[in-house]
Structures are given as C-alpha cells and as structure tokens.
Write a protein that holds these residues in place. Structure first.
Motif, PDB file in Angstrom:
ATOM      1  N   SER A 109       3.377 -10.225  -2.942  1.00 52.17           N
ATOM      2  CA  SER A 109       2.052  -9.622  -2.727  1.00 52.17           C
ATOM      3  C   SER A 109       0.990 -10.652  -2.337  1.00 52.17           C
ATOM      4  O   SER A 109      -0.185 -10.293  -2.218  1.00 52.17           O
ATOM      5  N   VAL A 112      -2.507  -9.949  -0.481  1.00 47.22           N
ATOM      6  CA  VAL A 112      -2.979  -8.571  -0.670  1.00 47.22           C
ATOM      7  C   VAL A 112      -4.361  -8.611  -1.323  1.00 47.22           C
ATOM      8  O   VAL A 112      -4.642  -9.475  -2.153  1.00 47.22           O
ATOM      9  N   ARG A 115      -6.449  -4.227  -6.082  1.00 49.64           N
ATOM     10  CA  ARG A 115      -7.334  -3.200  -6.660  1.00 49.64           C
ATOM     11  C   ARG A 115      -7.459  -3.489  -8.151  1.00 49.64           C
ATOM     12  O   ARG A 115      -6.463  -3.791  -8.805  1.00 49.64           O
ATOM     13  N   ASP A 126      -4.230  -3.603 -10.515  1.00 47.91           N
ATOM     14  CA  ASP A 126      -3.197  -2.613 -10.173  1.00 47.91           C
ATOM     15  C   ASP A 126      -2.090  -3.328  -9.389  1.00 47.91           C
ATOM     16  O   ASP A 126      -2.338  -3.848  -8.308  1.00 47.91           O
ATOM     17  N   ALA A 129       0.899  -2.624  -5.106  1.00 47.29           N
ATOM     18  CA  ALA A 129       0.386  -2.845  -3.748  1.00 47.29           C
ATOM     19  C   ALA A 129       1.344  -2.357  -2.662  1.00 47.29           C
ATOM     20  O   ALA A 129       0.916  -2.018  -1.555  1.00 47.29           O
ATOM     21  N   GLN A 131       2.634   0.346  -2.280  1.00 44.77           N
ATOM     22  CA  GLN A 131       2.454   1.745  -1.904  1.00 44.77           C
ATOM     23  C   GLN A 131       1.475   1.919  -0.747  1.00 44.77           C
ATOM     24  O   GLN A 131       1.177   3.042  -0.358  1.00 44.77           O
ATOM     25  N   SER A 132       0.970   0.822  -0.183  1.00 44.54           N
ATOM     26  CA  SER A 132       0.272   0.875   1.106  1.00 44.54           C
ATOM     27  C   SER A 132       1.168   0.159   2.114  1.00 44.54           C
ATOM     28  O   SER A 132       1.623  -0.957   1.863  1.00 44.54           O
ATOM     29  N   ASN A 135       0.028  -3.240   3.250  1.00 43.33           N
ATOM     30  CA  ASN A 135       0.445  -4.291   2.321  1.00 43.33           C
ATOM     31  C   ASN A 135       1.937  -4.588   2.472  1.00 43.33           C
ATOM     32  O   ASN A 135       2.359  -5.742   2.361  1.00 43.33           O
ATOM     33  N   TYR A 199      -3.182   2.355  -4.414  1.00 45.11           N
ATOM     34  CA  TYR A 199      -3.225   1.779  -3.060  1.00 45.11           C
ATOM     35  C   TYR A 199      -2.908   2.860  -2.021  1.00 45.11           C
ATOM     36  O   TYR A 199      -3.496   2.896  -0.953  1.00 45.11           O
ATOM     37  N   ALA A 203      -5.469   4.074   0.854  1.00 43.24           N
ATOM     38  CA  ALA A 203      -5.097   3.892   2.263  1.00 43.24           C
ATOM     39  C   ALA A 203      -5.045   5.212   3.025  1.00 43.24           C
ATOM     40  O   ALA A 203      -5.353   5.253   4.214  1.00 43.24           O
TER      41      ALA A 203
END
Ligand SMILES: [Zn+2]
Length: 298
Positions: A109, A112, A115, A126, A129, A131-132, A135, A199, A203
């Motif tokens: 990550s 990134v 969040r 969080d 990451a 899940q975007s 990213n 994320y 997004a």
C-alpha cells in the motif's frame, strides 16, 4: 564444420528450452504474501518466475489471524514478503522476528492516501485500500518494483507483464464506475458488517455503514446495533450485505428488525476458493459489483 553446426543447433535448442520452459521450481523467486488478495496480485505480476505462498487463505480473516509454525518456516525460506500495511496485519511483526526472515519486505500500500476515521475517540487508519482499483494499480507497481529488486534478471519479464495486468485493472475500473453510476442517488447507502468498503465507497460513490468499524477485532455493542437499526429506518437504507469473512448472525438480526433486505455476500478481505465466485482480485470486483447493483437497482 558439420560438428560445429550440430553443436550450434544444440546450443540454440538448449537456450530455447531454457527460455520457453521458464524457471524450474528451485530457481523461482520464493515469495510470501500475507493474504489471498495480495497473493493473487503477486501471482499476476510474477507469473512463472515467482512461487507465491499466501499466509491467510481464501475466506480467511487477516485482522485476527494467528500464524502457525508452518508460516514461520515458509517465511524463513522466502526472499521477499509482501504485506498490505496500514495496520492490517497486526501479527506480522512478531511473525517476522520469530521466523528469522532476512529477505526484502514490500508494503504493497506504499503511496496510497490513507483514509482515517475516529472510533471510540481514537483515530484509526482504514487498511482496506485494495478496495479501490486506483489503489490496486499502486499495489501492482510496488509489487513489480519489489520483484525486480530481488530478481534483477527478470526485469524485462516483469516490465512486460505488468502493463497487461494494469490495463485489465483500468478496464475493470471503468466497468465498476459505469455500473454504479447507473444507481439513483437515493439507492447508494448500504450496510456491511465491518468497514471494509470505505475506499470503495469513496471511489465509486456509495455510502457504507458498518456496525463493527474497520477491524473485525471488536464486536458491535448492543448500543451500536440499536443505533444502526434506527439509522436504517430513518434513512430508508435498502440492503445489508454479508461478508465472506464474518459471522452472518448480526446482519440477519439487523435485517429482520428493519425489513432491509439481505443483498448477498460481498468479498472484502479475502478471495473465495478457486471454485467460488471471487477467486481473483478482479473477479472479486465483478462479483461485488454484481451483488451491489442487483440489490440496489430493484
Ligand atoms: Zn477488514
């Protein structure tokens, strides 16, 4: 002369075999990935040059994982370790130390924009990451750079292989955006059991409410649940979603007390087994977006 030609053909054949056959198991880069989603990304980038062992497997919960002696042995034998970072694998530092791992660590990550949120008066990062998909592309380039660092001979292979995978991720991202853009504004709030979709929601324009917060370590209190039940009723939230890594009972209770429907199962922190609906990072997005649009558009 004749001998020399035969020798040259022999050499050419050997080179061809060596090239086409890829590296043998003994020559492959020995990599360990902390969880299944990252393991798939490493396999996509590394192809035949890399042997990947995943610690937390399909449907496994990496938040609360307890490493085994076999994990320590696999890590000790590895040249490179891929972790998510952002506080996701709280058990990793101890495992690294106890295994005696001396290789390269790649925090996928890196780069990134994290969040953060406040939970119980503490600021929490969080970790979800991946899940975007934007990213996800950063993860992939970090993986590529890590593999080149430990396997410089494979540089041209990784540099040729990675753009193909990045293109697939870009294409998936435009599919996800198109599918979710079609949802009306008043159908964009969902409940999941833990907050793995922050994320994703940021997004792609969904609002996510999660009784358990961003880790599965803490259980939702009766007060949290009562608050969410009031929120679902007040804000007309349509659907609650199960997750492949968490207990379904809490969401069953919330659904039955509010009349919100169960919108199916989302894959959040782990892939499915190979014969399930989300055996790869990109399959996971296809499955999740299918479940979300099916539940929210009707
Ligand atoms: Zn999680």
């Amino acid at each position: 002369m004749k001998h020399r030609i035969i020798a040259s053909i022999g050499l050419a054949l050997l080179m061809l075999l060596g090239f086409a056959g890829g590296a043998s198991a003994a020559d492959k880069v020995k990599a360990v990935a902390s969880f299944s989603i990252l393991g798939d990304m490493v396999k996509q980038v590394g192809g035949d040059r890399v042997d990947v062992i995943t610690l937390v497997g399909p449907n496994g919960d990496a938040h609360v994982y307890e490493p085994t002696p076999a994990d320590a042995k696999n890590l000790a034998a590895a040249q490179i370790l891929f972790t998510n970072g952002l506080g996701f694998e709280g058990w990793m530092d101890r495992l690294e130390k106890s295994s005696g791992f001396k290789g390269t660590v790649v925090v996928a990550s890196t780069g990134v924009k994290p969040r953060t949120m406040v939970e119980d008066a503490k600021t929490i990062t969080d970790p979800h990451a991946w899940q975007s998909l934007a990213n996800g592309r950063l993860y992939v380039t970090n993986i590529r750079d890590g593999l080149i660092a430990v396997d410089p001979e494979g540089k041209s292979f990784y540099e040729a292989n990675t753009p193909k995978y990045l293109d697939e991720i870009v294409k998936e991202e435009s599919d996800v955006k198109a599918a979710l853009a079609a949802l009306p504004q008043d159908r964009r709030k969902i409940i999941t059991s833990h907050g793995a979709f922050g994320y994703f929601g940021a997004a792609y324009g969904l609002e996510i409410i999660a009784p358990e917060g961003v880790s599965t370590e803490s259980e939702a209190s009766a007060r949290d649940v009562a608050k969410i039940i009031r929120q679902i009723k007040a804000e007309h939230i349509l659907a609650v979603f199960m997750e492949n890594i968490t207990d379904h009972r809490l969401l069953d209770q919330i659904a039955s007390e509010t009349g919100a429907k169960i919108g199916g199962e989302l894959y959040t922190d782990a892939l499915s087994p190979a014969d399930g609906p989300a055996p790869s990072y990109l399959d996971m997005f296809r499955h999740n977006v299918g479940a979300l649009t099916a539940a929210l558009s009707s």
